[in-house]
Write a protein that holds these residues in place. Sequence first.
Motif, PDB file in Angstrom:
ATOM      1  N   ARG A 300      25.353  -1.297  18.408  1.00 46.96           N
ATOM      2  CA  ARG A 300      26.552  -0.722  18.329  1.00 46.96           C
ATOM      3  C   ARG A 300      27.503  -1.923  18.553  1.00 46.96           C
ATOM      4  NH1 ARG A 300      24.622   3.846  21.110  1.00 46.96           N
ATOM      5  NH2 ARG A 300      25.894   3.173  22.854  1.00 46.96           N
ATOM      6  N   LEU A 301      27.239  -2.571  19.619  1.00 43.46           N
ATOM      7  CA  LEU A 301      28.333  -3.469  20.180  1.00 43.46           C
ATOM      8  C   LEU A 301      28.273  -4.866  19.403  1.00 43.46           C
ATOM      9  CD1 LEU A 301      27.535  -3.201  24.037  1.00 43.46           C
ATOM     10  CD2 LEU A 301      29.469  -2.402  22.802  1.00 43.46           C
ATOM     11  N   LYS A 302      27.387  -4.990  18.190  1.00 40.81           N
ATOM     12  CA  LYS A 302      27.439  -6.070  17.303  1.00 40.81           C
ATOM     13  C   LYS A 302      29.086  -5.998  16.401  1.00 40.81           C
ATOM     14  CE  LYS A 302      22.637  -6.826  16.675  1.00 40.81           C
ATOM     15  NZ  LYS A 302      21.707  -6.996  15.774  1.00 40.81           N
ATOM     16  N   ALA A 303      29.388  -4.741  16.371  1.00 40.40           N
ATOM     17  CA  ALA A 303      30.913  -4.561  15.637  1.00 40.40           C
ATOM     18  C   ALA A 303      31.949  -5.008  16.332  1.00 40.40           C
ATOM     19  CB  ALA A 303      30.883  -3.081  15.436  1.00 40.40           C
ATOM     20  N   PRO A 304      32.689  -5.712  15.744  1.00 38.97           N
ATOM     21  CA  PRO A 304      33.945  -6.336  16.394  1.00 38.97           C
ATOM     22  C   PRO A 304      34.421  -5.231  17.312  1.00 38.97           C
ATOM     23  CG  PRO A 304      34.024  -6.639  14.125  1.00 38.97           C
ATOM     24  CD  PRO A 304      32.967  -5.711  14.182  1.00 38.97           C
ATOM     25  N   ALA A 305      34.831  -6.047  18.551  1.00 39.88           N
ATOM     26  CA  ALA A 305      35.629  -5.290  19.477  1.00 39.88           C
ATOM     27  C   ALA A 305      36.802  -4.509  19.084  1.00 39.88           C
ATOM     28  CB  ALA A 305      35.707  -6.149  20.933  1.00 39.88           C
ATOM     29  N   PRO A 306      37.129  -3.281  19.406  1.00 41.57           N
ATOM     30  CA  PRO A 306      38.631  -2.770  18.935  1.00 41.57           C
ATOM     31  C   PRO A 306      39.387  -3.556  19.854  1.00 41.57           C
ATOM     32  CG  PRO A 306      37.221  -1.148  20.237  1.00 41.57           C
ATOM     33  CD  PRO A 306      36.451  -2.410  20.028  1.00 41.57           C
ATOM     34  N   ASP A 307      40.884  -3.205  19.606  1.00 34.89           N
ATOM     35  CA  ASP A 307      41.871  -3.818  20.559  1.00 34.89           C
ATOM     36  C   ASP A 307      42.137  -3.206  21.755  1.00 34.89           C
ATOM     37  OD1 ASP A 307      42.730  -5.388  18.254  1.00 34.89           O
ATOM     38  OD2 ASP A 307      44.361  -3.873  17.632  1.00 34.89           O
ATOM     39  N   GLU A 308      42.300  -3.766  22.665  1.00 32.93           N
ATOM     40  CA  GLU A 308      42.319  -3.096  24.067  1.00 32.93           C
ATOM     41  C   GLU A 308      43.144  -1.400  23.977  1.00 32.93           C
ATOM     42  OE1 GLU A 308      43.700  -4.447  28.480  1.00 32.93           O
ATOM     43  OE2 GLU A 308      45.241  -4.366  26.865  1.00 32.93           O
ATOM     44  N   SER A 309      42.329  -0.779  24.384  1.00 35.45           N
ATOM     45  CA  SER A 309      42.726   0.616  24.370  1.00 35.45           C
ATOM     46  C   SER A 309      43.487   1.209  25.630  1.00 35.45           C
ATOM     47  CB  SER A 309      41.578   1.523  24.154  1.00 35.45           C
ATOM     48  OG  SER A 309      40.850   1.497  25.437  1.00 35.45           O
ATOM     49  N   GLU A 310      44.203   2.398  25.531  1.00 43.44           N
ATOM     50  CA  GLU A 310      45.099   2.805  26.607  1.00 43.44           C
ATOM     51  C   GLU A 310      44.251   3.133  27.533  1.00 43.44           C
ATOM     52  OE1 GLU A 310      47.870   4.172  29.038  1.00 43.44           O
ATOM     53  OE2 GLU A 310      48.331   3.091  27.355  1.00 43.44           O
ATOM     54  N   GLU A 311      43.036   3.740  27.229  1.00 44.44           N
ATOM     55  CA  GLU A 311      42.134   4.266  28.329  1.00 44.44           C
ATOM     56  C   GLU A 311      41.645   2.751  29.126  1.00 44.44           C
ATOM     57  OE1 GLU A 311      37.462   5.726  28.807  1.00 44.44           O
ATOM     58  OE2 GLU A 311      38.852   6.806  27.597  1.00 44.44           O
ATOM     59  N   ASP A 312      41.418   1.699  28.458  1.00 40.48           N
ATOM     60  CA  ASP A 312      41.017   0.424  29.031  1.00 40.48           C
ATOM     61  C   ASP A 312      42.108   0.002  30.030  1.00 40.48           C
ATOM     62  OD1 ASP A 312      39.257  -1.647  29.550  1.00 40.48           O
ATOM     63  OD2 ASP A 312      39.627  -2.647  27.721  1.00 40.48           O
ATOM     64  N   ARG A 313      43.325   0.242  29.650  1.00 39.35           N
ATOM     65  CA  ARG A 313      44.504  -0.387  30.646  1.00 39.35           C
ATOM     66  C   ARG A 313      44.681   0.512  31.671  1.00 39.35           C
ATOM     67  NH1 ARG A 313      46.682  -1.558  25.410  1.00 39.35           N
ATOM     68  NH2 ARG A 313      47.455   0.551  25.064  1.00 39.35           N
TER      69      ARG A 313
END
Length: 327
Positions: A300-313
Amino acid sequence: MALSVLYIGGTGQISLPCVEASVRAGHKVTVLNRGRTAVALPAGVEARVGDMDDAAYRELADDHFDVVAQFRVFTADQMKRDIATFTGKTGQYVFISSASVYEKPVRHYMMTERTPLENKFWQYSRDKIACERLLRDQDKLVYTIVRPSHTVRTGMPIQVGNHDLVLRRMIAGKPVIIAGDGSSLWTLTRAIDLAEPFVRLLGNARALNDDFHITTDRGFTWNQIHDAIARGLGVASSHAHVPTDTLIRYVKEWEGGLMGDKTWSALFDNSKVKSVAGPFEASQDIDEILSESIVHAKERLKAPAPDESEEDRLMDRIIAAQDALGR
């Protein structure tokens, strides 16, 4: 004895290995699901596409399967429909409940089938309890209740937050949140280890109108679990310990999964299911338990990483605030 078994679900985290084990046992297996996954079923399995609200679902009961294994009932209304649909039309209705139905807060770290059913923190668990009570309060549909605990195959046992987000934080060298001090004990069971005793309950007269949980016989701390995940990904682990009640003040939706389940130590006495289904050995090696999940996660992690999310922040903010205490 060969049985005709209908799996409602059949391609999920737990149900697919149960389908495979049923085929190995010589049963004639039919799977009903919505056809939304491309998972390959074993040779000989009859696949039917449909949903539980379709008219065809009621007609399916007319095939009079020896066993109906229901993996997709979550509410009392769904259970009422199934009781009406399958009463008199199957020899055994197997309901997949959840070990999260056991009493929270816990009074004892070791769960048995005699542990009271009560969970004031999580609606999901209360709904499963309501389904179980409906089965017990009737006497026409012969049933067996199975309660898996945290069972892994493709998913990852992350305690707090979106699973793949947390994995990407690990890979990036960022700390990940663990509730409390990470020392509570948690039970992880491979789906393939659950499947063998599960199938031995099918058509088993001693399993009728009774309930069982099926898990491995040991637990791991959440610190150990996250360390093993990081090890499987080939990265260092960094823990950020935050009190559970603090986390819930930030995100109320975390209350069910934490206070209703993962905050508490949870070990299971499997002597009851072993007395009926026979002895079984579930892996007690954390790296082995997580190996299949790691393979799926890496894919799954081979896919491009999404933009930084609100949950990450938000996680960064929570960790920074906790780290600032006492300074």
